[in-house]
Design a protein around this motif. Structure first.
Motif, mmCIF file in Angstrom:
data_model
loop_
_atom_site.group_PDB
_atom_site.id
_atom_site.type_symbol
_atom_site.label_atom_id
_atom_site.label_comp_id
_atom_site.label_asym_id
_atom_site.label_seq_id
_atom_site.Cartn_x
_atom_site.Cartn_y
_atom_site.Cartn_z
ATOM 1 N N SER A 6 4.551 -20.172 -16.573
ATOM 2 C CA SER A 6 4.206 -18.978 -17.333
ATOM 3 C C SER A 6 2.780 -19.100 -17.844
ATOM 4 O O SER A 6 2.343 -20.182 -18.239
ATOM 5 N N LYS A 7 2.071 -17.977 -17.854
ATOM 6 C CA LYS A 7 0.717 -17.946 -18.411
ATOM 7 C C LYS A 7 0.725 -17.608 -19.897
ATOM 8 O O LYS A 7 -0.317 -17.514 -20.519
ATOM 9 N N SER A 8 1.897 -17.442 -20.465
ATOM 10 C CA SER A 8 2.014 -17.028 -21.854
ATOM 11 C C SER A 8 1.537 -18.125 -22.808
ATOM 12 O O SER A 8 2.112 -19.209 -22.859
ATOM 13 N N PRO A 9 0.493 -17.838 -23.586
ATOM 14 C CA PRO A 9 0.042 -18.825 -24.570
ATOM 15 C C PRO A 9 1.119 -19.145 -25.607
ATOM 16 O O PRO A 9 1.223 -20.283 -26.068
ATOM 17 N N ARG A 10 1.914 -18.152 -25.946
ATOM 18 C CA ARG A 10 2.967 -18.378 -26.943
ATOM 19 C C ARG A 10 4.042 -19.315 -26.404
ATOM 20 O O ARG A 10 4.522 -20.198 -27.116
ATOM 21 N N ARG A 11 4.432 -19.152 -25.167
ATOM 22 C CA ARG A 11 5.431 -20.054 -24.574
ATOM 23 C C ARG A 11 4.898 -21.476 -24.505
ATOM 24 O O ARG A 11 5.619 -22.428 -24.762
ATOM 25 N N LYS A 12 3.627 -21.602 -24.156
ATOM 26 C CA LYS A 12 3.009 -22.929 -24.123
ATOM 27 C C LYS A 12 3.006 -23.540 -25.517
ATOM 28 O O LYS A 12 3.321 -24.723 -25.690
#
Length: 45
Positions: A6-12
């Protein structure tokens, strides 16, 4: 080791609260639905 696809900063950010042992691997796949498909029906295709 975990792979975050995922490219999601929040998931990271959330995953990094649990472990630092992961890598982010993403693709450039267009995940948009065609206009004639309702979101509720997309999961059955």
């Amino acid at each position: 080791m975990l792979i975050l696809a995922s490219k999601s900063p929040r998931r990271k950010e959330l995953l990094s609260l649990i472990t630092e042992d992961f890598v982010v691997k993403t693709t450039n796949v267009d995940e948009r639905l065609p206009n004639n498909i309702e979101p509720a029906n997309a999961v059955t295709i």
